[in-house]
Motif scaffolding. Structure first.
Motif, PDB file in Angstrom:
ATOM      1  N   VAL A  10       0.776  -1.039  -0.008  1.00 55.73           N
ATOM      2  CA  VAL A  10      -0.008  -0.075   0.044  1.00 55.73           C
ATOM      3  C   VAL A  10       0.849   1.163   0.085  1.00 55.73           C
ATOM      4  N   GLY A  11       0.717   2.152  -0.855  1.00 57.04           N
ATOM      5  CA  GLY A  11       1.325   3.502  -1.024  1.00 57.04           C
ATOM      6  C   GLY A  11       0.690   4.322  -0.001  1.00 57.04           C
ATOM      7  N   VAL A  12       1.408   5.161   0.881  1.00 56.25           N
ATOM      8  CA  VAL A  12       1.098   6.111   1.774  1.00 56.25           C
ATOM      9  C   VAL A  12       1.405   7.525   1.527  1.00 56.25           C
ATOM     10  N   GLY A  13       1.954   7.616   0.209  1.00 52.41           N
ATOM     11  CA  GLY A  13       2.154   8.883  -0.166  1.00 52.41           C
ATOM     12  C   GLY A  13       3.645   9.483   0.217  1.00 52.41           C
ATOM     13  N   PRO A  14       3.838  10.704   0.038  1.00 55.56           N
ATOM     14  CA  PRO A  14       5.143  11.216   0.391  1.00 55.56           C
ATOM     15  C   PRO A  14       5.347  11.919   1.684  1.00 55.56           C
ATOM     16  N   ALA A  15       4.041  12.319   2.059  1.00 55.80           N
ATOM     17  CA  ALA A  15       4.010  13.100   3.434  1.00 55.80           C
ATOM     18  C   ALA A  15       2.626  12.973   4.087  1.00 55.80           C
ATOM     19  N   GLU A  16       2.296  13.751   5.009  1.00 56.36           N
ATOM     20  CA  GLU A  16       1.279  13.821   5.567  1.00 56.36           C
ATOM     21  C   GLU A  16      -0.034  14.319   4.673  1.00 56.36           C
ATOM     22  N   GLY A  17      -1.127  13.621   4.658  1.00 56.00           N
ATOM     23  CA  GLY A  17      -2.251  14.342   4.051  1.00 56.00           C
ATOM     24  C   GLY A  17      -2.514  13.701   2.702  1.00 56.00           C
ATOM     25  N   ALA A  73       1.073   6.005   8.446  1.00 52.21           N
ATOM     26  CA  ALA A  73      -0.293   5.383   8.172  1.00 52.21           C
ATOM     27  C   ALA A  73      -0.678   5.143   9.853  1.00 52.21           C
ATOM     28  N   GLU A  74       0.130   5.575  10.790  1.00 51.32           N
ATOM     29  CA  GLU A  74      -0.266   5.177  12.126  1.00 51.32           C
ATOM     30  C   GLU A  74      -1.744   5.637  12.611  1.00 51.32           C
ATOM     31  N   PRO A  75      -2.524   6.580  12.097  1.00 46.71           N
ATOM     32  CA  PRO A  75      -3.691   6.771  12.777  1.00 46.71           C
ATOM     33  C   PRO A  75      -4.802   5.601  12.244  1.00 46.71           C
ATOM     34  N   TYR A  76      -4.429   4.721  11.131  1.00 44.34           N
ATOM     35  CA  TYR A  76      -5.448   3.847  10.671  1.00 44.34           C
ATOM     36  C   TYR A  76      -4.854   2.401  10.983  1.00 44.34           C
ATOM     37  N   ILE A  77      -3.816   2.199  11.692  1.00 40.36           N
ATOM     38  CA  ILE A  77      -3.360   0.867  11.756  1.00 40.36           C
ATOM     39  C   ILE A  77      -4.088   0.286  13.294  1.00 40.36           C
ATOM     40  N   LYS A  78      -4.638  -0.883  13.113  1.00 43.83           N
ATOM     41  CA  LYS A  78      -5.315  -1.468  13.947  1.00 43.83           C
ATOM     42  C   LYS A  78      -4.505  -2.827  14.433  1.00 43.83           C
ATOM     43  N   GLY A  79      -3.770  -3.487  13.648  1.00 44.57           N
ATOM     44  CA  GLY A  79      -3.278  -4.817  13.753  1.00 44.57           C
ATOM     45  C   GLY A  79      -1.833  -4.292  14.445  1.00 44.57           C
ATOM     46  N   LYS A  80      -0.974  -5.513  14.350  1.00 37.75           N
ATOM     47  CA  LYS A  80       0.579  -5.389  14.922  1.00 37.75           C
ATOM     48  C   LYS A  80       1.273  -4.537  14.081  1.00 37.75           C
ATOM     49  N   ARG A  81       2.310  -3.735  14.378  1.00 39.58           N
ATOM     50  CA  ARG A  81       3.202  -3.182  13.853  1.00 39.58           C
ATOM     51  C   ARG A  81       4.548  -3.732  13.467  1.00 39.58           C
ATOM     52  N   VAL A  82       5.209  -3.730  12.268  1.00 41.41           N
ATOM     53  CA  VAL A  82       6.523  -4.353  12.359  1.00 41.41           C
ATOM     54  C   VAL A  82       7.477  -3.441  11.648  1.00 41.41           C
ATOM     55  N   GLU A  83       8.307  -2.743  12.280  1.00 39.21           N
ATOM     56  CA  GLU A  83       9.088  -1.904  11.666  1.00 39.21           C
ATOM     57  C   GLU A  83      10.218  -2.410  10.789  1.00 39.21           C
ATOM     58  N   LYS A 136      -6.571   3.718   3.476  1.00 39.70           N
ATOM     59  CA  LYS A 136      -6.843   3.797   4.809  1.00 39.70           C
ATOM     60  C   LYS A 136      -7.790   2.658   5.267  1.00 39.70           C
ATOM     61  N   GLU A 137      -8.320   2.222   4.545  1.00 39.61           N
ATOM     62  CA  GLU A 137      -9.557   1.256   4.871  1.00 39.61           C
ATOM     63  C   GLU A 137      -8.632  -0.143   4.652  1.00 39.61           C
ATOM     64  N   ILE A 138      -7.781  -0.381   3.774  1.00 41.79           N
ATOM     65  CA  ILE A 138      -6.892  -1.762   3.711  1.00 41.79           C
ATOM     66  C   ILE A 138      -6.073  -1.628   4.664  1.00 41.79           C
ATOM     67  N   ILE A 139      -5.366  -0.537   5.417  1.00 41.68           N
ATOM     68  CA  ILE A 139      -4.363  -0.699   6.339  1.00 41.68           C
ATOM     69  C   ILE A 139      -5.241  -0.867   7.710  1.00 41.68           C
ATOM     70  N   SER A 140      -6.368  -0.413   7.742  1.00 38.37           N
ATOM     71  CA  SER A 140      -7.261  -0.749   8.998  1.00 38.37           C
ATOM     72  C   SER A 140      -7.591  -2.121   9.311  1.00 38.37           C
ATOM     73  N   ARG A 141      -7.702  -2.865   8.150  1.00 39.04           N
ATOM     74  CA  ARG A 141      -8.297  -4.053   8.075  1.00 39.04           C
ATOM     75  C   ARG A 141      -7.140  -5.110   8.154  1.00 39.04           C
ATOM     76  N   ALA A 142      -5.690  -4.932   8.266  1.00 36.56           N
ATOM     77  CA  ALA A 142      -4.663  -5.546   8.265  1.00 36.56           C
ATOM     78  C   ALA A 142      -4.337  -6.294   9.804  1.00 36.56           C
ATOM     79  N   ASP A 143      -4.055  -7.405   9.864  1.00 40.39           N
ATOM     80  CA  ASP A 143      -3.654  -8.004  11.182  1.00 40.39           C
ATOM     81  C   ASP A 143      -2.257  -7.639  11.274  1.00 40.39           C
ATOM     82  N   VAL A 144      -1.358  -7.351  10.450  1.00 36.28           N
ATOM     83  CA  VAL A 144      -0.066  -7.168  10.659  1.00 36.28           C
ATOM     84  C   VAL A 144       0.245  -5.960   9.377  1.00 36.28           C
ATOM     85  N   VAL A 145       1.082  -4.831   9.811  1.00 31.95           N
ATOM     86  CA  VAL A 145       1.556  -3.974   9.145  1.00 31.95           C
ATOM     87  C   VAL A 145       2.922  -3.662   8.974  1.00 31.95           C
TER      88      VAL A 145
END
Lengths: 204, 204
Positions: free
Chosen positions: A6-13, A39-49, A20-29
């Motif tokens: 998923v592309g999150v763009g070059p900066a905020e906004g 993507a922070e505001p939309y992540i509900k699953g586990k984050r892996v940096e 957003k919807e795809i990110i919010s449905r993910a088990d792992v990001v």
């Protein structure tokens, strides 16, 4: 189940509703620190940096995708020098720095050639690109040698009409100038074609 | 005050937060019926549907921009065969059909040349593009002659490896196949280069 890049763009906004919807449905990001922050505001699953990106990472992602909904974030657009062609899975586009560069320059994508000069020698490709179309967008980092690029003109029978360096596009410290100040720089090169060999590059 | 040209994406769900905000602040919003529909939920000012786009329209927009906040909507991205280079004003990017095509094909923008074949002869440009890079994305409508494109191979000493036609990208009736079914089609052409003259198109 499955993997999406998923592309999150070059900066905020710049996130789209679909992203957003795809990110919010993910088990792992999965994502770089910068991508995860966007993507922070939309992540509900586990984050892996991800601090690096290699074959092991690709295999890990593919394995997880068998049992879970996995999202791999890509700053900008996954298909612009991005992770889309490296990771198996469906791609959701995002706004890229190429689009911001063209917006600032008011030049259409159909008039340019985009060359990836991140971490590799690309001068030959740039010369060929300039012969085909007079306008070239170069994705560069601080290691790119702008002086070498300027020196190429004599060798090739073409004159440089204009060089613009666009730094940190979309960010607060965005800067349009004549020097590379960032590892996320876009260089715009516009040529005048003066010799016969370069005739093929004339645009109609 | 001023004019902004805003990309609304190729279909529903692709608007960015930045685009939404700019649209919602506008006193007047110009756009085709399709673009206005995509932006509809965010328009608070006056709507002006454009049925054609010419010099008069450009002048009208510029005049209005002196006293009001004017937004001109562009489906897809304003800098991809769009209104961004035709109208004076700042450009806000949107997701384009080129991005969706690359996402479906899993091909990076830095590997292709994008050629605009809407409403004009573009075969010469396509041949030159294929000689520079083996992968070409053609923005086409129903008038584009796919058979003529296939016939070009013999003339130019190159073999066509693959042709894919992507119709109605991002929409419910999206279709990836081998024939043009829409005026918003993207054709992907991949070549094998077989003769010496075409050597310059080899990718490194």
């Amino acid at each position: 189940m499955g993997v999406m890049i998923v592309g999150v763009g070059p900066a905020e906004g710049y996130l789209t509703d679909r992203a957003k919807e795809i990110i919010s449905r993910a088990d792992v990001v999965f994502g770089s620190r910068r991508a995860l922050k966007l993507a922070e505001p939309y992540i509900k699953g586990k984050r892996v940096e991800m601090t690096r990106f290699d074959k092991n990472e690709v295999e890990k992602i593919a394995k997880m995708g068998v049992e879970m909904r996995v999202v791999v974030l890509s700053t900008g657009d996954p298909m612009v020098s991005g992770l889309g062609s490296l990771v198996d899975g469906r791609v959701e586009p995002g706004i890229s720095s190429v689009q911001l560069a063209l917006a600032r320059l008011k030049v259409d994508l159909c008039e340019v050639v985009v060359v990836d000069a991140h971490a590799r020698e690309s001068y030959d490709e740039i010369i060929k690109a300039a012969r085909f179309r007079k306008k070239v967008l170069i994705l560069a980092d601080k290691r790119f040698n702008l002086e070498k690029l300027k020196g190429l003109e004599e060798l090739e029978g073409m004159d440089i009409k204009r060089i613009v360096v666009l730094n940190n596009l979309g960010m607060e410290n965005e800067e349009v100038g004549d020097s590379i100040k960032s590892d996320l720089a876009v260089i715009y090169l516009e040529m005048d074609v003066t010799d016969e060999n370069a005739e093929g590059s004339q645009q109609r």
